[in-house]
Write a protein that holds these residues in place. Structure first.
Motif, PDB file in Angstrom:
ATOM      1  N   SER A 255       0.835  -1.203   0.132  1.00  0.00           N
ATOM      2  CA  SER A 255       0.034   0.078  -0.043  1.00  0.00           C
ATOM      3  C   SER A 255       0.943   1.354   0.107  1.00  0.00           C
ATOM      4  N   LEU A 256       0.424   2.345  -0.626  1.00  0.00           N
ATOM      5  CA  LEU A 256       1.066   3.612  -0.618  1.00  0.00           C
ATOM      6  C   LEU A 256       0.007   4.676   0.221  1.00  0.00           C
ATOM      7  N   VAL A 257       0.492   5.304   1.209  1.00  0.00           N
ATOM      8  CA  VAL A 257      -0.187   6.190   1.970  1.00  0.00           C
ATOM      9  C   VAL A 257      -0.140   7.535   1.916  1.00  0.00           C
ATOM     10  N   GLY A 258       0.667   7.817   0.926  1.00  0.00           N
ATOM     11  CA  GLY A 258       0.786   9.348   0.454  1.00  0.00           C
ATOM     12  C   GLY A 258       2.246   9.824   1.193  1.00  0.00           C
ATOM     13  N   ASP A 259       2.924  10.695   0.691  1.00  0.00           N
ATOM     14  CA  ASP A 259       4.527  10.852   0.967  1.00  0.00           C
ATOM     15  C   ASP A 259       4.597  12.537   0.699  1.00  0.00           C
ATOM     16  N   ALA A 260       3.672  13.369   0.549  1.00  0.00           N
ATOM     17  CA  ALA A 260       3.904  14.781  -0.001  1.00  0.00           C
ATOM     18  C   ALA A 260       4.571  15.690   1.114  1.00  0.00           C
ATOM     19  N   GLU A 261       5.742  15.195   1.691  1.00  0.00           N
ATOM     20  CA  GLU A 261       6.350  16.013   2.717  1.00  0.00           C
ATOM     21  C   GLU A 261       6.705  17.283   2.452  1.00  0.00           C
ATOM     22  N   THR A 262       7.065  17.595   0.913  1.00  0.00           N
ATOM     23  CA  THR A 262       6.969  19.058   0.350  1.00  0.00           C
ATOM     24  C   THR A 262       6.022  19.300  -0.303  1.00  0.00           C
ATOM     25  N   PRO A 263       5.475  20.743   0.011  1.00  0.00           N
ATOM     26  CA  PRO A 263       4.278  21.171  -0.797  1.00  0.00           C
ATOM     27  C   PRO A 263       4.614  21.247  -2.270  1.00  0.00           C
ATOM     28  N   SER A 264       3.623  21.377  -2.986  1.00  0.00           N
ATOM     29  CA  SER A 264       3.859  21.718  -4.379  1.00  0.00           C
ATOM     30  C   SER A 264       4.287  23.315  -4.551  1.00  0.00           C
ATOM     31  N   PRO A 265       4.869  23.845  -5.570  1.00  0.00           N
ATOM     32  CA  PRO A 265       5.441  25.044  -5.696  1.00  0.00           C
ATOM     33  C   PRO A 265       4.296  26.161  -5.545  1.00  0.00           C
ATOM     34  N   TRP A 266       2.867  25.835  -6.031  1.00  0.00           N
ATOM     35  CA  TRP A 266       1.907  26.628  -5.837  1.00  0.00           C
ATOM     36  C   TRP A 266       1.624  26.881  -4.315  1.00  0.00           C
ATOM     37  N   VAL A 267       1.700  25.827  -3.670  1.00  0.00           N
ATOM     38  CA  VAL A 267       1.355  25.902  -2.172  1.00  0.00           C
ATOM     39  C   VAL A 267       2.671  26.709  -1.520  1.00  0.00           C
ATOM     40  N   GLN A 268       3.954  26.545  -1.875  1.00  0.00           N
ATOM     41  CA  GLN A 268       5.111  26.834  -1.297  1.00  0.00           C
ATOM     42  C   GLN A 268       4.984  28.653  -1.626  1.00  0.00           C
ATOM     43  N   ASP A 269       4.767  29.000  -2.847  1.00  0.00           N
ATOM     44  CA  ASP A 269       4.395  30.313  -3.274  1.00  0.00           C
ATOM     45  C   ASP A 269       3.453  31.109  -2.187  1.00  0.00           C
ATOM     46  N   TYR A 270       2.383  30.343  -1.984  1.00  0.00           N
ATOM     47  CA  TYR A 270       1.429  30.954  -0.863  1.00  0.00           C
ATOM     48  C   TYR A 270       2.056  31.062   0.353  1.00  0.00           C
ATOM     49  N   ILE A 271       2.739  30.138   1.042  1.00  0.00           N
ATOM     50  CA  ILE A 271       3.098  30.167   2.193  1.00  0.00           C
ATOM     51  C   ILE A 271       4.222  31.176   2.335  1.00  0.00           C
ATOM     52  N   ALA A 273       4.325  33.863   0.709  1.00  0.00           N
ATOM     53  CA  ALA A 273       3.694  35.131   0.755  1.00  0.00           C
ATOM     54  C   ALA A 273       2.802  35.631   1.780  1.00  0.00           C
ATOM     55  N   ASN A 274       2.901  34.538   2.767  1.00  0.00           N
ATOM     56  CA  ASN A 274       2.030  34.563   4.048  1.00  0.00           C
ATOM     57  C   ASN A 274       2.763  34.155   5.286  1.00  0.00           C
ATOM     58  N   PRO A 275       3.644  35.190   5.893  1.00  0.00           N
ATOM     59  CA  PRO A 275       4.486  34.524   7.115  1.00  0.00           C
ATOM     60  C   PRO A 275       3.679  34.039   8.097  1.00  0.00           C
ATOM     61  N   ASP A 276       2.405  34.274   8.650  1.00  0.00           N
ATOM     62  CA  ASP A 276       1.766  33.772   9.606  1.00  0.00           C
ATOM     63  C   ASP A 276       1.491  32.445   9.290  1.00  0.00           C
ATOM     64  N   VAL A 277       1.013  32.163   8.158  1.00  0.00           N
ATOM     65  CA  VAL A 277       0.968  30.778   7.688  1.00  0.00           C
ATOM     66  C   VAL A 277       1.993  29.750   7.648  1.00  0.00           C
ATOM     67  N   ALA A 278       3.358  30.316   7.556  1.00  0.00           N
ATOM     68  CA  ALA A 278       4.738  29.570   7.653  1.00  0.00           C
ATOM     69  C   ALA A 278       4.648  29.298   9.167  1.00  0.00           C
ATOM     70  N   LYS A 279       4.701  30.316  10.089  1.00  0.00           N
ATOM     71  CA  LYS A 279       4.846  30.354  11.383  1.00  0.00           C
ATOM     72  C   LYS A 279       3.832  29.122  11.854  1.00  0.00           C
ATOM     73  N   ALA A 280       2.842  29.122  11.471  1.00  0.00           N
ATOM     74  CA  ALA A 280       1.536  28.331  12.234  1.00  0.00           C
ATOM     75  C   ALA A 280       1.928  26.918  11.706  1.00  0.00           C
ATOM     76  N   ARG A 281       2.441  26.694  10.406  1.00  0.00           N
ATOM     77  CA  ARG A 281       2.898  25.378   9.988  1.00  0.00           C
ATOM     78  C   ARG A 281       4.292  24.719  10.619  1.00  0.00           C
ATOM     79  N   ARG A 282       4.821  25.710  11.006  1.00  0.00           N
ATOM     80  CA  ARG A 282       6.176  25.375  11.924  1.00  0.00           C
ATOM     81  C   ARG A 282       5.642  24.735  13.434  1.00  0.00           C
TER      82      ARG A 282
END
Length: 332
Positions: A255-271, A273-282
């Motif tokens: 079985s594969l269970v999903g391994d998207a440890e690194t977000p897509s470039p679209w998501v990374q661009d959003y993160i 551009a939004n420092p509060d989002v980056a802090k919350a994710r940490r």
């Protein structure tokens, strides 16, 4: 790189594509997708309302091209789109389970044709879902609420079909996804029977992929199926939030269970551009975000790369397969 090794096969996580978006860059509740030429991908978004329903046309290199289609009953519009497939000219075929019809558009989204009558007679449709195109550009349609598969020409002329409601060989209970292998065999995700069935091109039952002796390979409401050039079978195990992989004879591999440890470039661009989002994710354990949430469609390209669309995570995870890796390691 995150790797799954089993039965002489290695599945390496590569990257993911997508993010939550009501329009433009990103997806919203994708139901299915199709791989086109030159790295193009068409993602069928069911959306959450009349505004967000659309087909997202983009590339595997994260380039957004255009939105195609919209909500409605007119030509080139959809109400409850379920599946998408491409013919040899990269024309798009989209099933609509509400309108009980198939809509045909060119690769730029221009309306070409529509066909389908509501009902249960031969050639009619009731809740059409999965689509697959053969080498002659004929279209297999999973006629879900009629518990059968029907085969049409690209113009909608009935060529044949099989199936009835039930749980025996060749019967279905609300089937969903479908695919063809390199030999023309047909695989159907038999959703409510928790199995995948394999048929010859003319509908003769061949085999089923279902439970395993230890329960690990059991399916729970499978929605999509794909077969690679080695004959290995991949199933979007929607209810278990996994992708199950089987050998051609039905033996469960892993079985594969999903391994998207690194977000897509679209998501990374959003993160970025939004420092509060980056802090919350940490501050948060992000592992839950890596994993599949309602994987709904699986596809393979000519190089056996596996693509898995997730309805809830609004993305596609990509894996590569290295069949000979384990054998080479043993011989070192």
């Amino acid at each position: 790189m995150l790797t799954t090794i089993a039965a002489g096969r290695v599945f390496d996580y590569s990257h993911c594509i997508g993010m939550y978006s009501t329009s433009g860059v990103g997806f919203l509740a994708p139901m299915d997708f199709a791989l086109g030429s030159n790295g193009t991908v068409y993602v069928l978004n069911r959306g959450v309302d009349e505004i967000t329903l659309r087909i997202s046309k983009c590339t595997l290199e994260h380039e957004f091209i255009s939105d195609i289609g919209r909500y409605g009953v007119a030509d080139g519009q959809f109400v409850w789109p379920m599946a998408i497939a491409l013919d040899s000219n990269e024309n798009l075929y989209v099933s609509d389970e509400n309108l009980n019809r198939i809509t045909v558009m060119d690769k730029d989204g221009q309306f070409l044709n529509k066909w389908g009558d509501s009902g249960s007679d031969a050639g009619q449709l009731r809740g059409p879902s999965g689509l697959a195109v053969d080498s002659d550009d004929n279209l297999y349609v999973v006629d879900s609420m009629n518990h059968r598969v029907q085969k049409f020409t690209g113009e909608g002329q009935l060529l044949g079909g099989w199936g009835s409601e039930g749980s025996g060989p060749g019967q279905f209970c609300k089937p969903w996804g479908i695919c063809l292998d390199g030999n023309g065999s047909v695989y159907v995700a038999d959703w409510k029977n928790d199995r995948v069935q394999k048929f010859s091109a003319d509908g003769r039952f061949v085999a089923e992929f279902k439970e395993t002796s230890d329960g690990v390979g059991d399916l729970n409401r499978p929605t999509g199926v794909a077969v690679d050039s080695d004959g290995d079978v991949y199933v979007a195990d929607w209810g278990n939030h996994q992708v199950k992989i089987y050998e051609p004879d039905g033996k469960f591999i892993c079985s594969l269970v999903g391994d998207a440890e690194t977000p897509s470039p679209w998501v990374q661009d959003y993160i970025d551009a939004n420092p509060d989002v980056a802090k919350a994710r940490r501050r948060t354990n992000m592992e839950v975000e890596w994993r599949f949430n309602r994987p709904i469609s699986v596809k393979l390209d000519d190089e056996n790369r596996l693509y898995v669309a997730e309805a809830v995570r609004h993305r596609i995870q990509v894996y590569t397969k290295e069949k000979e890796y384990a054998e080479a390691a043993i011989n070192l």
